[in-house]
Every structure is written in C-alpha cells, then in structure tokens.
Design an enzyme around this catalytic site. Structure first.
Site, PDB file in Angstrom:
ATOM      1  N   LYS A  17      -7.865 -16.639  46.018  1.00  0.00           N
ATOM      2  CA  LYS A  17      -6.836 -16.433  46.404  1.00  0.00           C
ATOM      3  C   LYS A  17      -5.835 -15.406  47.067  1.00  0.00           C
ATOM      4  O   LYS A  17      -5.566 -15.283  48.715  1.00  0.00           O
ATOM      5  CB  LYS A  17      -5.341 -16.794  45.411  1.00  0.00           C
ATOM      6  CG  LYS A  17      -5.844 -18.226  44.257  1.00  0.00           C
ATOM      7  CD  LYS A  17      -4.600 -18.843  43.399  1.00  0.00           C
ATOM      8  CE  LYS A  17      -4.428 -17.586  42.183  1.00  0.00           C
ATOM      9  NZ  LYS A  17      -5.876 -17.522  41.592  1.00  0.00           N
ATOM     10  N   ARG A  95       2.462 -22.120  38.568  1.00  0.00           N
ATOM     11  CA  ARG A  95       1.863 -22.215  37.592  1.00  0.00           C
ATOM     12  C   ARG A  95       1.430 -23.053  36.490  1.00  0.00           C
ATOM     13  O   ARG A  95       0.689 -23.107  35.776  1.00  0.00           O
ATOM     14  CB  ARG A  95       0.856 -20.870  36.775  1.00  0.00           C
ATOM     15  CG  ARG A  95      -0.688 -20.746  37.259  1.00  0.00           C
ATOM     16  CD  ARG A  95      -0.773 -19.482  36.986  1.00  0.00           C
ATOM     17  NE  ARG A  95      -0.939 -18.282  37.812  1.00  0.00           N
ATOM     18  CZ  ARG A  95      -1.399 -17.260  38.118  1.00  0.00           C
ATOM     19  NH1 ARG A  95      -2.963 -17.499  36.856  1.00  0.00           N
ATOM     20  NH2 ARG A  95      -1.469 -16.691  38.968  1.00  0.00           N
TER      21      ARG A  95
HETATM   22  P1  G5P Z   1      -3.432 -13.266  38.617  1.00  0.00           P
HETATM   23  O1  G5P Z   1      -3.320 -12.192  38.893  1.00  0.00           O
HETATM   24  O2  G5P Z   1      -2.993 -14.199  39.497  1.00  0.00           O
HETATM   25  P2  G5P Z   1      -5.568 -14.962  38.815  1.00  0.00           P
HETATM   26  O3  G5P Z   1      -6.177 -15.900  37.847  1.00  0.00           O
HETATM   27  O4  G5P Z   1      -4.593 -16.349  39.405  1.00  0.00           O
HETATM   28  O5  G5P Z   1      -4.630 -13.134  38.208  1.00  0.00           O
HETATM   29  P3  G5P Z   1      -7.632 -14.247  40.213  1.00  0.00           P
HETATM   30  O6  G5P Z   1      -8.051 -13.404  39.070  1.00  0.00           O
HETATM   31  O7  G5P Z   1      -6.098 -13.133  40.686  1.00  0.00           O
HETATM   32  O8  G5P Z   1      -6.080 -15.296  39.928  1.00  0.00           O
HETATM   33  P4  G5P Z   1      -7.995 -14.669  43.079  1.00  0.00           P
HETATM   34  O9  G5P Z   1      -6.786 -13.906  43.626  1.00  0.00           O
HETATM   35  O10 G5P Z   1      -8.212 -16.429  43.284  1.00  0.00           O
HETATM   36  O11 G5P Z   1      -8.238 -14.498  41.455  1.00  0.00           O
HETATM   37  O12 G5P Z   1      -9.042 -14.049  43.024  1.00  0.00           O
HETATM   38  P5  G5P Z   1     -10.205 -13.225  44.461  1.00  0.00           P
HETATM   39  O13 G5P Z   1      -9.352 -12.249  43.416  1.00  0.00           O
HETATM   40  O14 G5P Z   1      -9.481 -13.481  45.866  1.00  0.00           O
HETATM   41  O15 G5P Z   1     -11.584 -12.790  44.324  1.00  0.00           O
HETATM   42  C1  G5P Z   1     -12.572 -13.133  42.816  1.00  0.00           C
HETATM   43  C2  G5P Z   1     -13.898 -12.391  43.499  1.00  0.00           C
HETATM   44  O16 G5P Z   1     -13.896 -12.753  43.493  1.00  0.00           O
HETATM   45  C3  G5P Z   1     -13.340 -11.312  43.766  1.00  0.00           C
HETATM   46  O17 G5P Z   1     -14.201  -9.880  43.844  1.00  0.00           O
HETATM   47  C4  G5P Z   1     -13.661 -11.910  45.434  1.00  0.00           C
HETATM   48  O18 G5P Z   1     -14.069 -10.435  46.087  1.00  0.00           O
HETATM   49  C5  G5P Z   1     -14.508 -12.101  45.245  1.00  0.00           C
HETATM   50  N1  G5P Z   1     -15.147 -13.078  46.144  1.00  0.00           N
HETATM   51  C6  G5P Z   1     -13.739 -14.455  46.548  1.00  0.00           C
HETATM   52  N2  G5P Z   1     -15.128 -15.291  47.684  1.00  0.00           N
HETATM   53  C7  G5P Z   1     -15.953 -14.867  47.084  1.00  0.00           C
HETATM   54  C8  G5P Z   1     -17.470 -15.597  47.114  1.00  0.00           C
HETATM   55  O19 G5P Z   1     -17.419 -16.930  48.596  1.00  0.00           O
HETATM   56  N3  G5P Z   1     -18.174 -14.909  47.221  1.00  0.00           N
HETATM   57  C9  G5P Z   1     -18.575 -14.239  45.629  1.00  0.00           C
HETATM   58  N4  G5P Z   1     -19.748 -14.309  45.365  1.00  0.00           N
HETATM   59  N5  G5P Z   1     -17.591 -13.810  45.519  1.00  0.00           N
HETATM   60  C10 G5P Z   1     -16.560 -13.932  46.143  1.00  0.00           C
HETATM   61  O20 G5P Z   1      -3.022 -13.262  37.136  1.00  0.00           O
HETATM   62  C11 G5P Z   1      -3.203 -12.559  36.256  1.00  0.00           C
HETATM   63  C12 G5P Z   1      -2.381 -12.997  34.988  1.00  0.00           C
HETATM   64  O21 G5P Z   1      -1.210 -12.708  34.728  1.00  0.00           O
HETATM   65  C13 G5P Z   1      -0.108 -13.810  34.722  1.00  0.00           C
HETATM   66  C14 G5P Z   1      -1.088 -14.638  33.458  1.00  0.00           C
HETATM   67  O22 G5P Z   1      -1.308 -13.962  32.401  1.00  0.00           O
HETATM   68  C15 G5P Z   1      -2.267 -14.615  34.812  1.00  0.00           C
HETATM   69  O23 G5P Z   1      -3.424 -14.656  33.557  1.00  0.00           O
HETATM   70  N6  G5P Z   1       0.807 -14.832  35.584  1.00  0.00           N
HETATM   71  C16 G5P Z   1       1.275 -15.721  35.213  1.00  0.00           C
HETATM   72  N7  G5P Z   1       1.322 -16.209  34.015  1.00  0.00           N
HETATM   73  C17 G5P Z   1       3.205 -17.495  34.147  1.00  0.00           C
HETATM   74  N8  G5P Z   1       3.378 -17.724  35.768  1.00  0.00           N
HETATM   75  C18 G5P Z   1       2.501 -17.217  36.703  1.00  0.00           C
HETATM   76  N9  G5P Z   1       2.932 -18.037  37.913  1.00  0.00           N
HETATM   77  C19 G5P Z   1       1.800 -15.983  36.767  1.00  0.00           C
HETATM   78  N10 G5P Z   1       1.308 -15.450  37.805  1.00  0.00           N
HETATM   79  C20 G5P Z   1       0.564 -14.318  37.102  1.00  0.00           C
HETATM   80 MG    MG Z   2      -5.520 -12.516  43.295  1.00  0.00          MG
END
Ligand code: G5P
Ligand code: MG
Length: 243
Positions: A17, A95
């Site tokens: 994302k 979410r």
């Molecule tokens: P966050 O911060 O929203 P998540 O769990 O939804 O956290 P996250 O972890 O931020 O999502 P992302 O943004 O989907 O993941 O992914 P990203 O950061 O772009 O990519 C992940 C990794 O993979 C990076 O290192 C990237 O470089 C790599 N990558 C990308 N593409 C590829 C690929 O093709 N290949 C490879 N090998 N690597 C790749 O929420 C955190 C917490 O906040 C709270 C909750 O507690 C949640 O757990 N929260 C909420 N609680 C309630 N309601 C809500 N609406 C909430 N929002 C947040």
């Molecule tokens: Mg993120």
C-alpha cells in the site's frame, strides 16, 4: 464545483500500500494519508509528549491489534478535514465495516483499490523493511535497498524498523485482516466502487493500478467537498493474472 478525487487503498500488511501510494503521489499528485503513519506520528511526537489516546493506540499496535474504531475514526476524519480541498489517497483506513460506515456518512469515495497478495510472501517482505518515519518512504533490503545502507535516499536521515514487523506480530496482523478487514470489501463491492489487483510482485501490479487511476481521474466528474454523493462509477476490469 471543484474536481476532487477521493480514493482508498487497502490490502494486508506488507501488500505494498505504501509503495504503490508513493508512486501514485509521484505520478498524479494525490495527497497521501496513511492511517498507520498518522498513528506513528502521534506516538513519536519529537520533543512533545504523546497524548493519552496515542499511548493507548501504541499498546494495540505493538500487539498487532487494531486501534479501537472510535479513536481511529476521530483521528482520520480530523486529518481529512485539513485536506478537504485536495484530491487524496487514504491508505489503511477503513479497516472495519464500522469505520467504512463512518467514512461514508461523512464523505463520498470515488474508488477503492484492493491489493490481493498471497499471505506467504508478506512476512518475508516485512522482515526486510526499513522506513523513513518523517516522509513514510519505504525500503526493503532485498527488493529496493537505500543507496546508502541505513539512510534515507532523499534526506540522508536514519532509517528504522517498525516494532510490529516481528514475525509473530505480523501473524496476528494477518489474522485480524482476514477477520475484520475482509468484510469491508463486501461493503464497497455493494457500492460499486471496489477494484481488485492481485499478484505476487508490486511491479506486476503497478501498471494496472496506474492505468486504473488514470482512467478514474479522467472520468471522475468531481464533487463539492463535504457530503455530496454521485452514482457509483462503472466497473472496469484491470485484474492481474495470478502466478
Ligand atoms: P499500517 O501502518 O497501515 P499495515 O499492516 O496495514 O500497516 P504495512 O505494514 O504498512 O501495512 P504496506 O504499506 O501495505 O504494509 O506495504 P509496504 O510498506 O508498501 O511494503 C512492505 C515491504 O515490502 C516494504 O519493505 C517494501 O519495500 C516491500 N515490497 C513492496 N513490494 C514488493 C515486492 O514486489 N517484492 C518484494 N520482495 N518486496 C516488496 O498499520 C499499522 C498498525 O496501525 C494500526 C493497527 O494497529 C495496525 O496494525 N492501524 C489501525 N487500527 C485500526 N484501524 C485502522 N484503520 C488502522 N490503521 C492502522
Ligand atoms: Mg504502510
């Protein structure tokens, strides 16, 4: 009437994302708002003291649990009120179905982008993630490493790992995603604004997302900010083939 575009990007932890959002910001100038980044900014308030609510949120995040809906809705709607004159991309919110209902009551959303990535690749991605907290820029040691180890490409500032990227916490986050966030897609499907993108690699998915957003931007006729509603846009297939 101003021509504003309001979209949401959702997907499991590590689905890309943040990565895809930064490309959409670069190519289309949307304002990016990540609910996780908002929370982390509230918790790590430089010299200032985090609020009681921020400390409460921290406890949930560290366990891989969701922050309670009432707190989350208040926080996100407040942030959105500051950018009501801009086109934006909301990342990681809503979410839960209750959050989706609260958002719909306040604002009309043009499109919801869902990233569908097999769970088995996500834990590994998150183990190698390093982030620049101030900008939200995301790196991965294997996939897109910074030019200088441990430093942000643009500012040279230190990169950090997220507390909730430990494998056992990631497992909890994935379980809650299935239980509480998957039902949100039924809600948006019924509104006719859901678009799915599936694949194992961001670079496979990206051209499809790009094309879709370009299409939506040229076919969104805009709405005044606030409570306007317009008929759901037509669905278009841009689905990535799995495998
Ligand atoms: P966050 O911060 O929203 P998540 O769990 O939804 O956290 P996250 O972890 O931020 O999502 P992302 O943004 O989907 O993941 O992914 P990203 O950061 O772009 O990519 C992940 C990794 O993979 C990076 O290192 C990237 O470089 C790599 N990558 C990308 N593409 C590829 C690929 O093709 N290949 C490879 N090998 N690597 C790749 O929420 C955190 C917490 O906040 C709270 C909750 O507690 C949640 O757990 N929260 C909420 N609680 C309630 N309601 C809500 N609406 C909430 N929002 C947040
Ligand atoms: Mg993120």
């Amino acid at each position: 009437m101003s021509k504003l575009f309001r979209s949401v990007i959702l997907g499991p932890p590590g689905s890309g994302k943040g990565t895809i959002s930064s490309r959409l910001v670069r190519d289309f100038g949307l304002t990016h708002l990540s609910s996780g980044d908002i929370l982390r900014a509230q918790i790590n308030k430089g010299a200032g003291k985090p609020s009681e609510a921020a400390l409460q949120a921290k406890g949930f995040m560290e366990k891989g649990q969701l922050v309670p809906d009432n707190l989350m809705v208040r926080l996100v709607l407040n942030e959105l009120s500051h950018i009501s004159e801009q086109s934006w991309l909301l990342d990681g919110f809503p979410r839960t179905v209750s959050q989706a209902q609260a958002l719909t009551q306040e604002l009309s959303i043009d499109s919801v982008i869902r990233l569908i990535i097999p769970f088995d690749v996500l834990t590994k991605r998150l183990e190698g993630r390093w982030v620049h907290p101030a900008s939200g820029r995301v790196y991965n040691l294997e996939w897109n490493p910074p030019k200088v180890e441990g430093k942000d490409d643009d500012t040279g500032e230190a990169l950090v790992q997220r507390d909730d990227d430990k494998p056992e916490t990631v497992r909890a986050r994935l379980q809650l995603y299935t239980k509480l966030t998957e039902p949100v897609f039924g809600f948006y499907k019924n509104l006719g604004i859901l678009q799915d993108f599936s694949g194992t690699e961001t670079n496979q998915i990206w051209p499809h997302v790009h094309r879709y957003v370009q299409f939506k931007l040229t076919h969104t006729h805009g709405h005044a900010h606030g409570h306007s509603h317009h008929p759901p846009p037509q669905q278009h297939e841009h689905k990535e083939q799995q495998g």
